[in-house]
Design a protein around this motif. Structure first.
Motif, PDB file in Angstrom:
ATOM      1  N   THR A  80      -1.413  56.430  -3.470  1.00 57.24           N
ATOM      2  CA  THR A  80      -0.462  55.344  -3.655  1.00 57.24           C
ATOM      3  C   THR A  80       0.739  55.757  -4.487  1.00 57.24           C
ATOM      4  N   GLU A  81       0.844  57.047  -4.828  1.00 62.63           N
ATOM      5  CA  GLU A  81       2.051  57.517  -5.520  1.00 62.63           C
ATOM      6  C   GLU A  81       3.258  57.374  -4.599  1.00 62.63           C
ATOM      7  N   ALA A  82       4.403  57.072  -5.168  1.00 67.06           N
ATOM      8  CA  ALA A  82       5.616  56.939  -4.367  1.00 67.06           C
ATOM      9  C   ALA A  82       5.905  58.242  -3.636  1.00 67.06           C
ATOM     10  N   GLY A  83       6.465  58.118  -2.453  1.00 62.38           N
ATOM     11  CA  GLY A  83       6.810  59.297  -1.676  1.00 62.38           C
ATOM     12  C   GLY A  83       5.781  59.657  -0.626  1.00 62.38           C
ATOM     13  N   ILE A  84       4.602  59.019  -0.662  1.00 62.47           N
ATOM     14  CA  ILE A  84       3.574  59.281   0.332  1.00 62.47           C
ATOM     15  C   ILE A  84       3.743  58.273   1.461  1.00 62.47           C
ATOM     16  N   ALA A  85       3.686  58.741   2.706  1.00 62.94           N
ATOM     17  CA  ALA A  85       3.866  57.852   3.839  1.00 62.94           C
ATOM     18  C   ALA A  85       3.027  58.325   5.014  1.00 62.94           C
ATOM     19  N   PHE A  86       2.646  57.379   5.883  1.00 63.03           N
ATOM     20  CA  PHE A  86       2.058  57.714   7.164  1.00 63.03           C
ATOM     21  C   PHE A  86       3.171  57.723   8.204  1.00 63.03           C
ATOM     22  N   THR A  87       3.096  58.667   9.108  1.00 63.65           N
ATOM     23  CA  THR A  87       4.098  58.792  10.154  1.00 63.65           C
ATOM     24  C   THR A  87       3.418  58.800  11.515  1.00 63.65           C
ATOM     25  N   SER A  88       3.981  58.018  12.447  1.00 60.53           N
ATOM     26  CA  SER A  88       3.550  58.042  13.844  1.00 60.53           C
ATOM     27  C   SER A  88       4.652  58.688  14.668  1.00 60.53           C
ATOM     28  N   ARG A  89       4.264  59.509  15.618  1.00 59.85           N
ATOM     29  CA  ARG A  89       5.245  60.152  16.485  1.00 59.85           C
ATOM     30  C   ARG A  89       4.748  60.073  17.930  1.00 59.85           C
ATOM     31  N   ILE A  90       5.514  59.398  18.774  1.00 56.40           N
ATOM     32  CA  ILE A  90       5.188  59.297  20.194  1.00 56.40           C
ATOM     33  C   ILE A  90       6.408  59.768  20.957  1.00 56.40           C
ATOM     34  N   GLY A  91       6.284  60.891  21.625  1.00 56.90           N
ATOM     35  CA  GLY A  91       7.449  61.483  22.267  1.00 56.90           C
ATOM     36  C   GLY A  91       8.490  61.809  21.216  1.00 56.90           C
ATOM     37  N   GLU A  92       9.697  61.300  21.374  1.00 56.61           N
ATOM     38  CA  GLU A  92      10.766  61.557  20.405  1.00 56.61           C
ATOM     39  C   GLU A  92      10.884  60.439  19.374  1.00 56.61           C
ATOM     40  N   LEU A  93      10.082  59.405  19.493  1.00 60.04           N
ATOM     41  CA  LEU A  93      10.135  58.296  18.554  1.00 60.04           C
ATOM     42  C   LEU A  93       9.275  58.590  17.335  1.00 60.04           C
ATOM     43  N   GLU A  94       9.820  58.338  16.151  1.00 57.86           N
ATOM     44  CA  GLU A  94       9.062  58.545  14.913  1.00 57.86           C
ATOM     45  C   GLU A  94       9.196  57.316  14.037  1.00 57.86           C
ATOM     46  N   PHE A  95       8.084  56.891  13.458  1.00 54.69           N
ATOM     47  CA  PHE A  95       8.063  55.727  12.582  1.00 54.69           C
ATOM     48  C   PHE A  95       7.335  56.095  11.300  1.00 54.69           C
ATOM     49  N   ARG A  96       7.936  55.766  10.149  1.00 54.06           N
ATOM     50  CA  ARG A  96       7.325  56.099   8.846  1.00 54.06           C
ATOM     51  C   ARG A  96       7.103  54.825   8.041  1.00 54.06           C
ATOM     52  N   GLN A  97       5.935  54.729   7.413  1.00 56.79           N
ATOM     53  CA  GLN A  97       5.637  53.586   6.562  1.00 56.79           C
ATOM     54  C   GLN A  97       5.044  54.069   5.249  1.00 56.79           C
ATOM     55  N   PRO A  98       5.633  53.656   4.096  1.00 57.58           N
ATOM     56  CA  PRO A  98       5.098  54.071   2.799  1.00 57.58           C
ATOM     57  C   PRO A  98       3.677  53.579   2.585  1.00 57.58           C
ATOM     58  N   VAL A  99       2.912  54.323   1.800  1.00 52.17           N
ATOM     59  CA  VAL A  99       1.533  53.964   1.484  1.00 52.17           C
ATOM     60  C   VAL A  99       1.502  53.357   0.087  1.00 52.17           C
ATOM     61  N   TRP A 100       1.016  52.119  -0.029  1.00 48.58           N
ATOM     62  CA  TRP A 100       0.946  51.469  -1.345  1.00 48.58           C
ATOM     63  C   TRP A 100      -0.445  50.938  -1.640  1.00 48.58           C
ATOM     64  N   SER A 101      -1.426  51.309  -0.826  1.00 49.89           N
ATOM     65  CA  SER A 101      -2.802  50.933  -1.104  1.00 49.89           C
ATOM     66  C   SER A 101      -3.699  52.045  -0.599  1.00 49.89           C
ATOM     67  N   SER A 102      -4.944  52.036  -1.007  1.00 45.94           N
ATOM     68  CA  SER A 102      -5.860  53.130  -0.658  1.00 45.94           C
ATOM     69  C   SER A 102      -6.443  52.995   0.733  1.00 45.94           C
TER      70      SER A 102
END
Length: 464
Positions: free
Chosen positions: A63-85
């Motif tokens: 949950t430290e700032a700067g950590i994110a999950f990223t999804s990538r499908i083809g050329e599309l990329e989506f990032r969402q920060p992680v704020w819980s375990s």
């Protein structure tokens, strides 16, 4: 090409769970390992949008700032920060946008992985799971509330067929109350403009004005959006506020919903009856939601529970109950306030402990109300305009790609400079007093502003 498309999973290249091990290159957690398990990668239609979701669990300092999950499908990329375990993350697209991105009948790789400050850290120990998806025509009807029912099933074990969602806009208080009370063995939810509310049946039957209740919660949500300079929600789906039958925490915010415990739901109704307006905790959790998805927590530095209260206080200000909210905060944290409840001078040993104890930052972080006094005084003396500029500018920064720094000092600097610029005053002396001193570089960025003097005088700070 048709605009009606659906993605179907056809192959799982590896197991449905992937484990990522990263070395955190951050001063706050040197050489510490971070691991994540990702599962249940799936898509579904909701309200004419294609939803992509996966569940996650993390260990280490996820949950430290700067950590994110990223999804990538083809050329599309989506990032969402992680704020819980743990929780659920993902993204959505309209039918038209999906049709522009993907070709009917073609198969794509869907990768889900973790990043540190936007960077994927290569490591031979990492095992990436790739789901294979193909685009096919969608000729079936979609379930508009499948996301809500899926979360209810995961949290409480409810059969989705036993969950009924009532649209408040289609009812009066009387008709909605009758619809809920007439079916006892059903899990009832009421959908407003921004929020979907679930309560146990024994609580619903005590409420004669359910439409008024969801309208009031919607109003609080909309008010907090306004403080962030927005007229539309940050997320494509409505905020789910449910009762968690297994949760000991009174009220909480998770990555895909807000929740009450059973006791918390009872208390919320009791306080609503007593005061005639929503309980404090409802808006507090919505404030967390707004901070995470609306600001990216760019400013959070040992005060994570305090700033959601500022958003909440604005809700009560718009409801016409600012003085009640302010008094509630003061009373709730009375051991940290001066006798008159107004000036933010901590008296005696409590303040000495806060200022001089080497764990003062931890005290600030752990106490829900202690730091809120400083922004409340800014509002008292200088109004809401500066606070609105602060939140709006921060929301714009986040929307334009800024991410919270992994370094605590950088986040303190962001908070001090952004708040000072929003109010047009150098607030560094106040933050020094609160043991959150900005760096010399941050002081230089606001040195051209006149120093704040009124609150400083109440602290006993001498300004040249």
């Amino acid at each position: 090409m048709k605009n009606n498309i659906r993605l179907y999973k056809i192959i799982s290249a590896k197991a449905a769970v992937m484990i990522l091990t990263l070395v955190m290159l951050m001063a706050v957690t040197p050489a510490s390992a971070l691991a994540a398990a990702i599962a249940n990668m799936h898509t579904f239609w909701e309200a004419d949008r294609l939803q992509f979701r996966f569940s996650f669990n993390t260990t280490g300092n996820a949950t430290e700032a700067g950590i994110a999950f990223t999804s990538r499908i083809g050329e599309l990329e989506f990032r969402q920060p992680v704020w819980s375990s743990c929780g659920t993350v993902g993204f959505s697209l309209s039918r038209a946008d999906a049709s522009e991105l993907w070709t009917l009948g073609k198969t794509y790789n869907w990768l889900a992985f973790m990043t540190v400050n936007g960077q994927y850290i290569e490591s031979p120990r990492q095992v990436l799971d790739t789901q294979r998806w193909t685009v096919e025509a969608d000729n079936s009807e979609y379930e508009p509330h499948i996301r809500i029912k899926t979360i209810m099933e995961r949290i409480n074990g409810f059969n989705p067929q036993s969950v009924v969602v009532h649209h408040a806009a289609e009812h009066t208080d009387a008709s909605l109350s009758r619809a809920i009370k007439s079916r006892r063995n059903i899990h009832h939810m009421v959908e407003g403009q921004y929020v979907v509310l679930h309560l146990p049946h024994h609580i619903w039957v005590q409420i004669d004005n359910p439409k008024e209740k969801i309208d009031a919660i919607d109003f609080m949500y909309k008010a907090q959006l306004e403080l962030l300079g927005r007229s539309e929600p940050f997320m494509p789906h409505k905020l789910l506020y449910l009762t968690n039958y297994h949760e000991p925490a009174f009220m909480y915010m998770a990555s895909d919903h807000c929740g009450f415990s059973l006791d918390g739901a009872e208390y919320a109704l009791q306080m609503w009856r007593q005061n005639g307006f929503p309980s404090w905790g409802i808006g507090h959790e919505i404030g967390h939601y707004m901070e995470i998805f609306g600001t990216g927590m760019l400013h959070e530095a040992h005060s994570g529970e305090s700033w959601s209260n500022i958003l909440n206080i604005y809700s009560f200000y718009k409801l016409g109950h600012y003085e009640w909210a302010r008094a509630y905060v003061s009373q709730y944290a009375s051991q940290y306030y001066g006798a008159d409840g107004r000036y933010s001078r901590f008296e005696g040993r409590d303040f000495d402990t806060l200022r001089h104890n080497e764990r003062s930052a931890s005290i600030l972080e752990a106490n829900t109300h202690i730091f809120v006094k400083l922004p409340v005084l800014l509002i008292d003396y200088y109004g809401w305009d500066g606070m609105r500029r602060f939140f709006t500018n921060m929301s714009d920064d986040f929307a334009n790609g800024s991410v919270a720094s992994p370094h605590m000092q950088n986040r303190i600097d962001y908070k001090v400079t952004a708040l000072s610029l929003a109010y047009g005053m150098d607030l560094s002396a106040l933050f020094d007093h609160w043991t959150l001193p900005p760096s010399n570089a941050a002081r230089a960025r606001i040195a051209h502003l006149p120093p704040e003097r009124i609150i400083a005088a109440s602290y006993g700070i001498r300004i040249p």
